[in-house]
Design a protein around this motif. Structure first.
Motif, mmCIF file in Angstrom:
data_model
loop_
_atom_site.group_PDB
_atom_site.id
_atom_site.type_symbol
_atom_site.label_atom_id
_atom_site.label_comp_id
_atom_site.label_asym_id
_atom_site.label_seq_id
_atom_site.Cartn_x
_atom_site.Cartn_y
_atom_site.Cartn_z
ATOM 1 N N MET A 1 57.524 39.394 36.690
ATOM 2 C CA MET A 1 56.758 39.778 37.891
ATOM 3 C C MET A 1 55.294 40.098 37.553
ATOM 4 N N ALA A 2 55.188 40.855 36.491
ATOM 5 C CA ALA A 2 53.834 41.241 36.042
ATOM 6 C C ALA A 2 53.019 40.014 35.661
ATOM 7 N N LEU A 3 53.718 39.060 35.077
ATOM 8 C CA LEU A 3 53.056 37.819 34.647
ATOM 9 C C LEU A 3 52.526 37.047 35.850
ATOM 10 N N ILE A 4 53.327 37.015 36.940
ATOM 11 C CA ILE A 4 52.921 36.292 38.159
ATOM 12 C C ILE A 4 51.707 36.969 38.798
ATOM 13 N N ASP A 6 49.514 38.794 37.310
ATOM 14 C CA ASP A 6 48.366 38.555 36.428
ATOM 15 C C ASP A 6 47.786 37.160 36.665
ATOM 16 N N LEU A 7 48.686 36.214 36.823
ATOM 17 C CA LEU A 7 48.285 34.823 37.054
ATOM 18 C C LEU A 7 47.565 34.692 38.400
ATOM 19 N N ALA A 8 48.146 35.362 39.432
ATOM 20 C CA ALA A 8 47.547 35.319 40.776
ATOM 21 C C ALA A 8 46.133 35.880 40.760
ATOM 22 N N LYS A 9 45.965 36.995 40.003
ATOM 23 C CA LYS A 9 44.637 37.622 39.895
ATOM 24 C C LYS A 9 43.629 36.646 39.299
ATOM 25 N N LYS A 10 44.102 35.927 38.284
ATOM 26 C CA LYS A 10 43.204 34.998 37.596
ATOM 27 C C LYS A 10 42.876 33.790 38.472
ATOM 28 N N VAL A 11 43.914 33.251 39.129
ATOM 29 C CA VAL A 11 43.733 32.029 39.941
ATOM 30 C C VAL A 11 42.811 32.312 41.129
ATOM 31 N N PHE A 12 43.093 33.413 41.827
ATOM 32 C CA PHE A 12 42.293 33.704 43.042
ATOM 33 C C PHE A 12 41.046 34.562 42.776
ATOM 34 N N LEU A 13 40.722 34.796 41.541
ATOM 35 C CA LEU A 13 39.518 35.545 41.123
ATOM 36 C C LEU A 13 39.414 36.924 41.826
ATOM 37 N N LEU A 14 40.572 37.596 41.910
ATOM 38 C CA LEU A 14 40.613 38.863 42.657
ATOM 39 C C LEU A 14 39.661 39.920 42.096
ATOM 40 N N GLU A 15 39.613 40.040 40.772
ATOM 41 C CA GLU A 15 38.766 41.076 40.155
ATOM 42 C C GLU A 15 37.294 40.856 40.494
ATOM 43 N N ILE A 16 36.892 39.559 40.510
ATOM 44 C CA ILE A 16 35.488 39.250 40.827
ATOM 45 C C ILE A 16 35.175 39.639 42.264
ATOM 46 N N PHE A 17 36.088 39.325 43.175
ATOM 47 C CA PHE A 17 35.860 39.662 44.590
ATOM 48 C C PHE A 17 35.834 41.177 44.804
ATOM 49 N N LYS A 18 36.695 41.879 44.049
ATOM 50 C CA LYS A 18 36.716 43.337 44.163
ATOM 51 C C LYS A 18 35.385 43.927 43.696
ATOM 52 N N GLY A 19 34.902 43.397 42.597
ATOM 53 C CA GLY A 19 33.620 43.861 42.050
ATOM 54 C C GLY A 19 32.480 43.575 43.008
ATOM 55 N N MET A 20 32.495 42.356 43.601
ATOM 56 C CA MET A 20 31.424 41.976 44.539
ATOM 57 C C MET A 20 31.465 42.834 45.800
ATOM 58 N N ALA A 21 32.694 43.172 46.238
ATOM 59 C CA ALA A 21 32.835 44.027 47.432
ATOM 60 C C ALA A 21 32.223 45.400 47.177
ATOM 61 N N LEU A 22 32.466 45.915 45.959
ATOM 62 C CA LEU A 22 31.910 47.225 45.604
ATOM 63 C C LEU A 22 30.378 47.168 45.585
ATOM 64 N N THR A 23 29.848 46.092 44.982
ATOM 65 C CA THR A 23 28.389 45.933 44.926
ATOM 66 C C THR A 23 27.811 45.878 46.343
ATOM 67 N N PHE A 24 28.474 45.145 47.211
ATOM 68 C CA PHE A 24 28.009 44.979 48.588
ATOM 69 C C PHE A 24 28.023 46.329 49.340
#
Ligand code: SF4
Ligand code: SF4
Length: 182
Positions: A1-4, A6-24
């Protein structure tokens, strides 16, 4: 489950969007930078700023010239010069503080048994000459008049420099000196 996950985060670039939302969000929030000196903060009660010598009600300095403040000062920036008065009392001829050498530790205030020296809240005293930051007795008494006059000076020791000598009370059953019995 954790692997999926992690994969989803990487594929959909979730961390980048979270960071950009904070900057905004930060871009839209009001700035916290203060435009000093145009914009000033309020008073800083208890701030260790420019020194002052306490003035008594009769206008004279409270300092008796014992020299304890000068002895304890780690920067050795206090000089006290005394002489013997006509009635054998100690006269404080000169009391000087080289403010540029002070580290604002407050030891002088703590060490003084008479509550005769204080650190005022005033902090805006930069200057282009060393002489302006060399405080003699008159300048130090003037600082008391300017920054600690009235109730402020009376409250100063109670609020910021406890314990005072009256806080040290003996226990009821403690032996204390009560004078000579006749
Ligand atoms: S605040 Fe500290 S360094 Fe400054 S004059 Fe007092 S004892 Fe000296
Ligand atoms: S300021 Fe206080 S400690 Fe310093 S010389 Fe005067 S009475 Fe003594």
């Amino acid at each position: 489950m954790a692997l999926i996950k992690d994969l989803a985060k990487k594929v959909f670039l979730l961390e980048i969007f979270k960071g950009m939302a904070l900057t905004f969000r930060m871009m839209l929030s009001p700035a916290v930078t203060r435009q000093y000196p145009e914009e000033k903060r309020g008073a800083f009660p208890g701030f260790r700023g420019l020194h002052a010598l306490v003035r008594k009600e009769d206008g004279s300095a409270r300092c008796v010239g014992c020299g304890l403040c000068a002895a304890i000062c780690p920067s050795k920036c206090i000089d006290v010069y005394t002489s013997e008065g006509a009635d054998h009392t100690k006269v404080v001829d000169r009391y000087e503080i080289e403010v540029l050498r002070c580290v604002y530790c407050g030891f002088c205030v703590e060490a003084c048994p008479f509550g005769a020296v204080v650190l005022t809240e005033h902090f805006e005293y930069s200057d282009y000459s060393r002489a302006a930051l060399f405080m003699d007795k008159d300048k130090l008494l003037g600082n008391w008049d300017k920054y600690m006059a009235g109730k402020k000076g009376i409250e100063y020791f109670k609020r910021f420099w406890r314990p005072l000598s009256e806080d040290f009370k003996a226990h009821d059953d403690q032996a204390v000196f009560r004078g000579i019995r006749k």
